[in-house]
Design an enzyme around this catalytic site. Structure first.
Site, PDB file in Angstrom:
ATOM      1  N   GLU A  73       0.869  -1.181   0.000  1.00 24.52           N
ATOM      2  CA  GLU A  73       0.000   0.000   0.000  1.00 24.52           C
ATOM      3  C   GLU A  73       0.900   1.222   0.000  1.00 24.52           C
ATOM      4  O   GLU A  73       1.478   1.577   1.027  1.00 24.52           O
ATOM      5  CB  GLU A  73      -0.930  -0.020   1.209  1.00 24.52           C
ATOM      6  CG  GLU A  73      -1.888  -1.198   1.239  1.00 24.52           C
ATOM      7  CD  GLU A  73      -2.839  -1.240   0.050  1.00 24.52           C
ATOM      8  OE1 GLU A  73      -3.023  -0.190  -0.609  1.00 24.52           O
ATOM      9  OE2 GLU A  73      -3.396  -2.306  -0.232  1.00 24.52           O
ATOM     10  N   CYS A  87      -1.808   9.528   2.721  1.00 24.66           N
ATOM     11  CA  CYS A  87      -1.441   8.920   1.441  1.00 24.66           C
ATOM     12  C   CYS A  87      -2.445   9.222   0.337  1.00 24.66           C
ATOM     13  O   CYS A  87      -2.071   9.272  -0.834  1.00 24.66           O
ATOM     14  CB  CYS A  87      -1.252   7.415   1.595  1.00 24.66           C
ATOM     15  SG  CYS A  87      -2.740   6.546   2.133  1.00 24.66           S
TER      16      CYS A  87
END
Length: 468
Positions: free
Chosen positions: A212, A246
């Site tokens: 991720e 993010c």
């Protein structure tokens, strides 16, 4: 903990798993235990995160970490029995009267490497999926947020048996050793640069990895959409955790005619969101001095190459790791802030006049972790979805697609591989095991050697029946 000790820990977990893989009842009990642990230590976790950042909004930690984590546990517990059920499928006609089904099984002992920007959520959320799928797990929180890492270690290790779930903390050297262990699956959240190293470390063991990562997530505004509404929703997503998210909007694409309105709206929004920003404890700090210097270097490079930097609040305050929000106009592809993920309260504005130009620009660069599009026209929205590829999409808002438990979360290309959250997280940490159950009498018995003339004819007929 050195590599030998890590190896010993992993071997003990794998041995315990082989002896007694967790059944559904055991998984549910431990999901409930994890929920109780988080609830009982909520204030400790929030205060540790605050300490890691110097100042980090306690409301944000509650809203963006504790609440989603608890809701994810609730969702997993509600659906786990259904996810784990044996599923029968239609069998192949030429293998009748056999039956065919699949069932999900835990992989063994998995490694989970968290990230500093949302240490609690990004370490414990994958653990929820790992527990639900029936695994044992070893956690490694990020060393860049040591206070929260130590609290996570203490609350996990004091409540779970070492051979089931255990947490280790340490520096980058330990992280390197951790990623090279022969886990049954390795889950990493972090930067694309480090993700490449994690994948290389896992390769000799053929350890499957979920990465991720991040990237430059664009927010595209169509000229027909409300500039005020787009600005408010973009800045809300951008300024959570001072841009250190993010999936934060990394840059905006919009026609040049919207610049003045957008700038004025953003100034009003920042003042409304964070009054008296330098003293406002709801506005977070940059994680450390190195990251702070990197952000200032991006600004300096952009200014030297012709960018116009707009301060959105009082910039005269000199406090450690304190950075005010900024817009950056007149940007181009040569600027460093348009080449790497910003991860801070800096929002470049790229002027492109049409959706087609915006899509071309996005497609000419690395696939983003998230994409945001602001438009009410269904035809244009569907066209944009068809012609772009990203980890996830939110239409007319930012970041909240990641809170949808029934949607997968994960990147594509340089922004990551694999998915988690809800059912998709359960699948990531599972083996979808195929089972065929043959009956005492089976048509396939007629196809054993030797291949007589009759069997050759039978095979010929079967070939004709299988042809489209």
């Amino acid at each position: 903990m050195n590599k030998t000790e890590l190896n010993g820990l992993l071997e003990r977990q794998q041995a315990a798993f082989k002896k007694s893989p967790p059944d559904v009842r055991y998984r549910l009990d431990n999901l409930k235990k994890l929920s109780d642990i988080v609830d009982n230590n909520k204030d400790r976790l929030i205060n540790a995160v605050y300490k890691d950042f110097g100042i980090r909004s306690k409301e944000e930690t509650l809203f963006l970490e504790i609440f989603p984590l608890q809701d994810e546990i609730r969702h997993a517990m509600k659906n786990l029995r259904s996810w784990a059920k044996r599923r029968y499928v239609q069998g192949a006609w030429f293998l009748l009267p056999s039956s065919a089904y699949y069932q999900y099984q835990g992989l063994g002992s998995v490694g989970i490497m968290g990230a500093w920007n949302y240490q609690v959520l990004l370490t414990l959320s994958p653990l929820v999926d790992a527990i639900a799928a029936g695994n044992h797990a070893i956690l490694k929180p990020s060393e860049m947020a040591p206070a929260s890492a130590e609290v996570i270690k203490e609350i996990i290790n004091s409540n779970f048996a070492e051979e089931y779930i255990h947490c280790v903390t340490g520096d980058a050297e330990l992280a390197k050793d951790f990623s090279s262990l022969p886990f049954d699956h390795l889950f990493f959240t972090g930067s694309t640069k480090i993700g490449k190293l994690i994948m290389a470390a896992a390769a000799p063991n053929l350890t499957p990895v979920t990465l991720e990562l991040g990237g430059k997530s664009p927010a595209i505004i169509h000229n027909s959409y409300s500039t005020a509404l787009a600005a408010r929703r973009i800045m809300a997503g951008k300024l959570f955790n001072c841009g250190q998210t993010c999936v934060a909007p990394d840059y905006v694409i919009m026609p040049q005619a919207l610049n003045d309105d957008f700038e004025q709206e953003v100034k009003k929004i920042v003042k409304k969101f964070y009054p008296d920003i330098s003293e406002n404890e709801q506005y977070s700090r940059i994680i450390n001095s190195d990251h702070f210097k990197r952000l200032n270097s991006l600004l300096k490079d952009a200014e030297e190459k012709g960018a116009r930097i707009v301060e959105l609040s009082d910039n005269s305050i000199d406090k450690p790791q304190f950075m005010t929000p900024k817009l950056v106009f007149n940007v181009n592809a040569e600027m460093e802030l348009m080449q790497e993920e910003i991860f801070g309260p800096i929002l470049p504005v790229l002027n492109l006049e049409t959706p087609e130009e915006a899509v071309d620009y996005v497609n000419d660069n690395a696939k983003p972790l998230a994409l945001y599009y602001f438009d009410d026209n269904t035809k244009r929205i569907n066209w944009l979805l068809k012609n772009t590829l990203s980890g996830g999409v939110t239409i007319n808002d930012s970041i909240y697609h990641l809170a949808q438990h029934n949607l997968p979360f994960g990147g594509v290309g340089a922004s990551g591989m694999g998915h988690y959250h809800g059912y998709d997280g359960f699948k990531t940490f599972s083996k979808k095991r195929a089972v065929m159950h043959q009956k005492r009498f089976a048509a396939s018995d007629f196809l054993h050697p030797p291949f007589t003339d009759f069997k050759r004819k039978l095979i010929t007929v079967m070939g004709k029946l299988t042809k489209v």
